[in-house]
Each structure stands twice: as structure tokens, then as C-alpha cells.
Design a protein around this motif. Structure first.
Motif, mmCIF file in Angstrom:
data_model
loop_
_atom_site.group_PDB
_atom_site.id
_atom_site.type_symbol
_atom_site.label_atom_id
_atom_site.label_comp_id
_atom_site.label_asym_id
_atom_site.label_seq_id
_atom_site.Cartn_x
_atom_site.Cartn_y
_atom_site.Cartn_z
ATOM 1 N N VAL A 1 3.554 0.223 -3.114
ATOM 2 C CA VAL A 1 3.961 -0.731 -2.092
ATOM 3 C C VAL A 1 3.579 -0.176 -0.723
ATOM 4 C CG1 VAL A 1 5.847 -2.035 -1.055
ATOM 5 C CG2 VAL A 1 5.912 -1.486 -3.506
ATOM 6 N N LEU A 2 2.811 -0.947 0.027
ATOM 7 C CA LEU A 2 2.426 -0.598 1.399
ATOM 8 C C LEU A 2 3.095 -1.603 2.326
ATOM 9 C CD1 LEU A 2 -1.388 0.085 0.815
ATOM 10 C CD2 LEU A 2 0.501 1.739 0.806
ATOM 11 N N ASP A 3 4.092 -1.141 3.049
ATOM 12 C CA ASP A 3 4.909 -2.021 3.871
ATOM 13 C C ASP A 3 4.415 -2.023 5.311
ATOM 14 O OD1 ASP A 3 7.102 -3.691 4.530
ATOM 15 O OD2 ASP A 3 8.273 -1.941 5.155
ATOM 16 N N LEU B 1 5.753 3.960 -5.754
ATOM 17 C CA LEU B 1 5.402 4.756 -4.582
ATOM 18 C C LEU B 1 5.382 3.810 -3.387
ATOM 19 C CD1 LEU B 1 4.586 7.569 -3.550
ATOM 20 C CD2 LEU B 1 2.208 6.962 -4.017
ATOM 21 N N TRP B 2 6.232 4.096 -2.382
ATOM 22 C CA TRP B 2 6.446 3.184 -1.250
ATOM 23 C C TRP B 2 6.087 3.894 0.039
ATOM 24 C CZ3 TRP B 2 9.377 -1.661 -0.970
ATOM 25 C CH2 TRP B 2 9.663 -2.073 0.343
ATOM 26 N N LEU B 3 5.308 3.225 0.906
ATOM 27 C CA LEU B 3 4.974 3.795 2.205
ATOM 28 C C LEU B 3 4.893 2.694 3.250
ATOM 29 C CD1 LEU B 3 4.100 6.206 3.995
ATOM 30 C CD2 LEU B 3 1.732 5.709 3.324
ATOM 31 N N TYR C 1 8.781 8.375 -3.347
ATOM 32 C CA TYR C 1 8.518 8.289 -4.782
ATOM 33 C C TYR C 1 9.824 7.868 -5.446
ATOM 34 C CZ TYR C 1 6.873 9.713 -9.433
ATOM 35 O OH TYR C 1 6.500 9.737 -10.755
ATOM 36 N N ALA C 2 9.896 6.643 -5.880
ATOM 37 C CA ALA C 2 11.161 6.074 -6.357
ATOM 38 C C ALA C 2 11.139 5.883 -7.868
ATOM 39 C CB ALA C 2 11.429 4.740 -5.673
ATOM 40 N N ALA D 1 -0.523 11.225 -0.889
ATOM 41 C CA ALA D 1 -0.767 12.379 -1.750
ATOM 42 C C ALA D 1 0.369 13.392 -1.684
ATOM 43 C CB ALA D 1 -2.085 13.043 -1.366
ATOM 44 N N ARG D 2 1.032 13.499 -0.527
ATOM 45 C CA ARG D 2 2.113 14.480 -0.392
ATOM 46 C C ARG D 2 3.299 14.155 -1.303
ATOM 47 N NH1 ARG D 2 0.737 14.393 5.171
ATOM 48 N NH2 ARG D 2 2.492 13.032 5.686
ATOM 49 N N ALA D 3 3.382 12.926 -1.753
ATOM 50 C CA ALA D 3 4.456 12.557 -2.682
ATOM 51 C C ALA D 3 4.067 12.809 -4.135
ATOM 52 C CB ALA D 3 4.824 11.084 -2.502
ATOM 53 N N LEU D 4 2.833 13.269 -4.356
ATOM 54 C CA LEU D 4 2.332 13.504 -5.704
ATOM 55 C C LEU D 4 2.150 15.000 -5.944
ATOM 56 C CD1 LEU D 4 -0.192 10.533 -5.704
ATOM 57 C CD2 LEU D 4 2.121 10.584 -6.663
#
Length: 337
Positions: free
Chosen positions: A276-278, A225-227, A161-162, A242-245
Motif C-alpha cells: 500500500v502506497l498512501d 507493507l504500508w508506506l 510491515y503489518a 527495503a528497510r522494512a525487509l
């Protein structure tokens, strides 16, 4: 070995009956001890059902990991529909065309094959004349597919979460030669688009996405939100996001459509303004995840695969001028133009 995965075989049944039988026999031998690969063929595997033929094959297609389309001379509306539905579902597609008596090919099929075989935006078909040639082509293609797509590529355990550009992972100190592409990505995202950066490994997809996300934050556009998703399934991706929220348990405790709604509600109530889904590898998971996103939330995906997103940007090698700029920068700000 894990649960079986299915390749959906699509073709005109009578015209290509020997080829369909060959797929039934060949595919289970290609798992390489890694996966239990099986063919799903309508005439063998479709049950008697109260559902329509189309509903039956769409249900099977939704459970498949690979679509194998085999074409010859006859045009089949169901076969075309199966291809289009596989595309919408993010399922990998392999196309094989029988090159015998091609002058008898239905013009509608010619047009269809032409439309899906674009040099920069289509699939790459393989041509064959005999069943043996088809089996050889399928063996090579499927073994490569298993190695590239099915062997697990773990995603990150936690999303980032940036709120500051320095929190963005893999952010290059300076992105040389891609300023125009960064601006193009930013423009699309600011319009609420869902964008795919597509290209070969090592071409700079993640660096471009990181630079665009950092620019987004520097300009005060809102949290990112980046993953890195890898080949994880949809449930794992949703729970990791969800764990970042604020309330991850609401997503973890739900299933199916309820899980997607729970994540969507979390995102709507958060300060996240860009997702962003990397390094995405799992098209079916991505397709499911799209249903969990608020309609107006911009999305940026990077992948070697050409997934079916509304906006696709192909990241190629640097142009000659861009390459000279990069060379000059790394040589100490020299001008090679």
C-alpha cells in the motif's frame, strides 16, 4: 534553489510558433523562488543527435516534471504521441486549446481532444484566443501546480510491515458508508490488480485503504507493507521499503535498474502479499517504482492525482443513503432513512 525542473512544451511548431516562444519567456518567471522552472522546446533545446527525433523528445520528456500541450487546428502525430507518453510516465499534463477558427480543426484532432477530456476520467483543458490569454491561463495553472505538487510533501521515514490489522495506520474504528467500496477494492486486490483510489483531499482515501488492508489481514491473506510516500523520489521510496525487509543494503547500494531489481528480489523473498502506497504525489516516482514490483504482487495506491494505474476507483462524496447511515451512526445508531 534546487536543480532546474522542466516543462515539456508540445504543439505543432509552425502553427503555434508565437505561443511556443511565449512559453519560453514566461515559465522561468513562475518559480516563485521555490523552483527553477524552465521550458524544453524541441527547436531550441534538442541537440544534433545520432538518435531519431522520437528518441530525442522521449528522452527529454522522461526528464520533465510537467507536460504542456498546446493545440489549435492541425493534427500532429508526434504531438499526440508526446501526450500519450507523458500519460504513461505519470507526468502531470496541462492542455491549452486555441479557440480561433475552430470550424477548420482537423476531425482527428477533434476526436483526440474529446477522448482526453472526459468529465470523470480525463484532463481539464483551458481555452484561449490570444497569446496574452494563454500566458494568463498558464501562469495561474502553473503557479497552482507548483504550490500543490512541487512544494515538498515528505513521506514517512519508515514503512510499516503489518501482520496484524492493528498495525495498519489511520485505521478507522468503523468505516461508515463505504462497505461496498471496501469489498470492491478487496476483490481487485485478490485478483492481483494494481489499484488507485483517487479523490479530493479529506474524502476518505486513506481510511478506505486502511480498512481494505485490515480486512485483508483479518482474512489471513498475508503481510501488508504500508508506506506514506508523499512526493519523495523513486530511490528514496525504494530504500524506505527495503528497510522494512531483510536486506536493505542490497537496495541502498544499487542504482538505476539494479536498484529496482534488488527491491523486486527482496519483495519476492518476503512474506509481503500486499503493498500500500498512501498519499502519492510524484507520478514519475510511482512509474519507476512499478518496475520494481513483482508482477503478481497486488498494489493499492491512494492519491489526489489520477495516475495511470490499470484500475482506478474514484472516491466521491457519500451517496444520500450512505450519508444518512453515517449521520445515524454518529447520532447514536439512529435511523434517518
Amino acid at each position: 534553489m534546487s536543480s532546474p525542473i522542466y516543462a515539456f512544451i508540445s504543439s505543432k511548431m509552425q502553427e503555434l510558433a508565437p505561443e511556443r516562444k511565449a512559453m519560453r519567456e514566461l515559465l522561468p518567471t513562475l518559480g516563485q523562488g521555490v523552483v527553477d522552472l524552465r521550458a524544453w522546446i524541441f527547436e531550441d533545446d534538442a541537440p544534433a543527435s545520432n538518435q531519431s527525433i522520437r528518441d530525442v523528445y522521449l528522452k527529454a520528456l522522461s526528464s520533465a516534471s510537467l507536460y504542456i500541450g498546446i493545440f489549435w487546428n492541425e493534427f500532429g502525430q508526434y504531438t499526440v504521441d508526446e501526450f500519450e507518453q507523458a500519460t504513461r510516465r505519470g507526468i502531470d499534463r496541462h492542455i491549452y486549446v486555441k479557440d480561433v477558427d475552430a470550424d477548420r480543426r482537423d476531425p482527428k484532432l477533434v476526436a483526440f481532444l474529446t477522448s482526453i477530456s472526459g468529465v470523470t476520467s480525463g484532463v481539464t483543458p483551458k481555452w484561449f484566443k490570444t497569446v496574452d490569454e494563454l500566458q494568463t491561463a498558464v501562469r495561474r495553472s502553473v503557479e497552482a501546480w507548483i504550490k500543490e505538487r512541487i512544494v515538498p510533501r515528505p513521506g514517512a521515514r519508515e514503512a510499516i510491515y503489518a501482520e496484524d490489522a492493528d498495525d495498519i495506520p489511520d485505521l478507522p474504528w468503523r468505516l461508515v458508508g463505504r462497505s461496498g467500496m471496501v469489498a470492491r477494492v478487496r476483490g481487485l486486490l485478490e485478483n492481483g490488480e494494481r489499484v488507485l483510489i483517487n479523490g479530493f483531499g479529506g474524502v476518505g482515501k486513506t481510511a478506505l485503504a486502511a480498512s481494505a488492508a485490515a480486512s485483508w489481514l483479518d482474512d489471513g491473506q498475508g503481510a501488508v507493507l504500508w508506506l506514506r510516500v508523499g512526493s519523495e523520489d523513486a530511490d528514496t521510496i525504494m530504500e524506505t521499503l527495503a528497510r522494512a525487509l531483510d536486506d536493505p543494503q542490497a537496495v541502498a547500494a544499487a542504482s538505476g535498474e539494479a536498484k529496482a531489481r534488488a527491491l523486486r528480489d527482496l519483495l519476492k523473498g518476503s512474506d509481503v502479499r500486499l503493498l500500500v502506497l498512501d498519499d502519492a504525489w510524484n507520478g514519475a516516482a510511482l512509474n519507476t517504482l512499478l518496475t520494481a514490483l513483482p508482477r503478481k504482487l497486488p498494489l493499492l495506491v491512494t492519491s489526489r492525482q489520477r495516475f495511470n494505474l490499470p484500475r482506478i476507483l474514484d472516491l466521491d462524496e457519500l451517496s444520500p443513503d450512505e450519508a444518512l447511515d453515517a449521520l445515524g451512526y454518529f447520532a447514536g445508531d439512529k435511523d434517518y432513512r
